[in-house]
Enzyme design. Structure first.
Site, PDB file in Angstrom:
ATOM      1  N   ARG A  81       0.843  -1.196   0.000  1.00 58.31           N
ATOM      2  CA  ARG A  81       0.000   0.000   0.000  1.00 58.31           C
ATOM      3  C   ARG A  81       0.877   1.244   0.000  1.00 58.31           C
ATOM      4  O   ARG A  81       2.065   1.183   0.265  1.00 58.31           O
ATOM      5  CB  ARG A  81      -0.899  -0.021   1.233  1.00 58.31           C
ATOM      6  N   LYS A 115       5.660 -11.065   9.662  1.00 56.79           N
ATOM      7  CA  LYS A 115       4.790 -10.965   8.486  1.00 56.79           C
ATOM      8  C   LYS A 115       5.048 -12.104   7.498  1.00 56.79           C
ATOM      9  O   LYS A 115       6.149 -12.243   6.963  1.00 56.79           O
ATOM     10  CB  LYS A 115       5.042  -9.611   7.827  1.00 56.79           C
ATOM     11  N   ARG A 145       0.158  -0.276  14.341  1.00 53.84           N
ATOM     12  CA  ARG A 145       1.271  -0.898  15.068  1.00 53.84           C
ATOM     13  C   ARG A 145       0.774  -1.356  16.425  1.00 53.84           C
ATOM     14  O   ARG A 145       0.122  -0.592  17.141  1.00 53.84           O
ATOM     15  CB  ARG A 145       2.405   0.092  15.285  1.00 53.84           C
TER      16      ARG A 145
HETATM   17  P1  ATP Z   1       1.590  -1.055   8.015  1.00 54.77           P
HETATM   18  O1  ATP Z   1       2.041  -2.173   8.885  1.00 54.77           O
HETATM   19  O2  ATP Z   1       2.292   0.229   8.211  1.00 54.77           O
HETATM   20  O3  ATP Z   1       0.105  -0.956   7.974  1.00 54.77           O
HETATM   21  P2  ATP Z   1       2.058  -2.750   5.978  1.00 54.77           P
HETATM   22  O4  ATP Z   1       3.136  -3.555   6.579  1.00 54.77           O
HETATM   23  O5  ATP Z   1       0.683  -3.337   6.006  1.00 54.77           O
HETATM   24  O6  ATP Z   1       2.013  -1.357   6.600  1.00 54.77           O
HETATM   25  P3  ATP Z   1       2.047  -2.953   3.171  1.00 54.77           P
HETATM   26  O7  ATP Z   1       1.959  -1.826   2.243  1.00 54.77           O
HETATM   27  O8  ATP Z   1       0.898  -3.865   3.286  1.00 54.77           O
HETATM   28  O9  ATP Z   1       2.463  -2.337   4.533  1.00 54.77           O
HETATM   29  O10 ATP Z   1       3.314  -3.841   2.792  1.00 54.77           O
HETATM   30  C1  ATP Z   1       4.541  -3.250   2.443  1.00 54.77           C
HETATM   31  C2  ATP Z   1       5.538  -3.468   3.552  1.00 54.77           C
HETATM   32  O11 ATP Z   1       5.669  -4.848   3.860  1.00 54.77           O
HETATM   33  C3  ATP Z   1       6.940  -3.054   3.136  1.00 54.77           C
HETATM   34  O12 ATP Z   1       7.159  -1.723   3.461  1.00 54.77           O
HETATM   35  C4  ATP Z   1       7.864  -3.996   3.915  1.00 54.77           C
HETATM   36  O13 ATP Z   1       8.098  -3.530   5.214  1.00 54.77           O
HETATM   37  C5  ATP Z   1       7.018  -5.238   4.049  1.00 54.77           C
HETATM   38  N1  ATP Z   1       7.336  -6.261   3.030  1.00 54.77           N
HETATM   39  C6  ATP Z   1       7.685  -6.104   1.720  1.00 54.77           C
HETATM   40  N2  ATP Z   1       7.842  -7.277   1.117  1.00 54.77           N
HETATM   41  C7  ATP Z   1       7.579  -8.229   2.046  1.00 54.77           C
HETATM   42  C8  ATP Z   1       7.582  -9.655   2.015  1.00 54.77           C
HETATM   43  N3  ATP Z   1       7.863 -10.369   0.911  1.00 54.77           N
HETATM   44  N4  ATP Z   1       7.283 -10.280   3.173  1.00 54.77           N
HETATM   45  C9  ATP Z   1       6.987  -9.618   4.313  1.00 54.77           C
HETATM   46  N5  ATP Z   1       6.971  -8.267   4.391  1.00 54.77           N
HETATM   47  C10 ATP Z   1       7.264  -7.582   3.259  1.00 54.77           C
END
Ligand code: ATP
Length: 326
Positions: free
Chosen positions: A123, A189, A324
């Site tokens: 996003r 994640k 968070r």
């Molecule tokens: P927030 O936690 O701030 O709501 P988000 O983690 O949901 O944001 P997204 O836009 O859904 O953010 O995902 C992008 C983020 O996920 C990246 O900025 C990075 O930190 C993380 N990311 C990118 N690629 C991967 C992956 N393959 N596996 C796990 N995390 C990843």
């Protein structure tokens, strides 16, 4: 768009098993000269594929890759759920972008798969790390009746469907959901969901549901991820085949989308609660114009996070917010 010529794609397929193939053998199979094989082999590193070349033996991939089986997936989905248009590429910029690029409204669900995304997206313009054949990258373009108003909770419904699919495949996996769009295991994640809208017409909207799910990713491939992450290989003993993972995830998503388009998220609230990693915790939620802190008290039938703050209860909607756990 990062494209691969047909001969490059064939070269990857020929080398996928990690066995040595000589330059002349490859040249014969591809109908090109040995020099052209060498040139194409050099290009593979652009896509994160490390190639070894040994005098007298030829070329091989430093790590074998397990490619998806799109024909199996097409048959599996039409047998278990419904016929889909299935688009498969070895390399693309983003499967969501591919799904959005289709002109007009789709007549039936369309599935977009790739082994590698050169510009995988999260996003708010964030990047999704998508190394070659390491993880699973899929998007579904799906027509939903009721227009934009009917989409509340879709991101959560997608999370539930993916978590259900993973639980069916690997019952020992303790998968959870972090509102609004993350799949977690023990706080790290494992995957993410990205919903985008392709267009609305006569009360119908085409949604693009994108899912990135980590399978087996090395620390080097994960460079750039600025939060704790994990993959299926680290969490379960017996890793299913990549095609099997994608088949189950797509099956659950397509079944969910059919139900969602008539009933929305409400019937899924209790299933969501089983996976909810946020309920009862103190969280900080950041949107474009404010930061709110409070205790998360679950989600409502339209997908809003119920947050108990010092100023009373607030209902927060997903989209561009970031959460968070404190
Ligand atoms: P927030 O936690 O701030 O709501 P988000 O983690 O949901 O944001 P997204 O836009 O859904 O953010 O995902 C992008 C983020 O996920 C990246 O900025 C990075 O930190 C993380 N990311 C990118 N690629 C991967 C992956 N393959 N596996 C796990 N995390 C990843």
């Amino acid at each position: 768009m990062s494209t691969l010529k047909e001969a490059d794609q064939q070269l990857i397929r020929l080398l996928a098993d990690g066995q040595f193939r000589s330059g002349s053998q490859l040249g014969e199979l591809l109908g090109i000269s040995r020099a052209a094989v060498w040139k194409r082999a050099q290009r593979l590193s652009d896509f994160g594929l490390a190639l070894e070349s040994v005098k007298g033996k030829g070329y091989r991939l430093a790590q074998p890759v397990e490619l998806l089986d799109p024909e199996f997936l097409q048959h599996y989905l039409s047998r278990t759920v419904c016929p889909v248009d299935l688009h498969y590429s070895l390399i693309t910029d983003s499967t969501n972008a591919d799904a959005l690029a289709v002109g007009g409204l789709a007549a039936r669900p369309a599935v977009f798969l790739a082994e590698c995304q050169m510009a995988g997206r999260g996003r708010r313009g964030r990047q999704w790390q998508s190394p070659f054949a390491a993880n699973h990258y899929l998007s579904i373009r799906y027509p939903i009746q009721g227009g934009f108003a009917a989409l509340g909770g879709l991101s959560l419904a997608v999370g539930v469907a993916v978590a259900d699919a993973l639980t069916a495949l690997c019952p020992e996996l303790a998968v959870g959901l972090k509102w609004p769009n993350d799949l977690l295991v023990n706080g790290a994640k494992l995957g993410g969901v990205l919903i985008e809208l392709a267009g609305e017409m006569e009360g119908r909207v085409d949604v693009v549901v994108g899912v990135g799910l980590n399978g087996r990713m090395t620390a080097a491939q994960a460079q750039g991820i600025d939060q704790r992450w994990t993959d299926l290989a680290s969490e379960i003993g017996d890793l299913p085949a990549r095609t099997e993972v994608v088949a189950k995830v797509l099956e659950h998503l397509l079944v969910m989308l059919a139900d969602f388009s008539s009933q929305g998220f409400a019937p899924l609230v209790s299933r969501y609660e089983r996976y909810d990693q946020v309920a009862g915790k103190t969280v900080k939620v950041q949107s474009a114009d404010q930061v709110l802190e409070g205790v998360a008290l679950g989600v409502s039938p339209d997908g809003a996070l119920q947050l108990e703050t010092a100023d009373g209860m607030k209902a927060l909607y997903g989209g561009e917010v970031s959460l968070r756990i404190q």
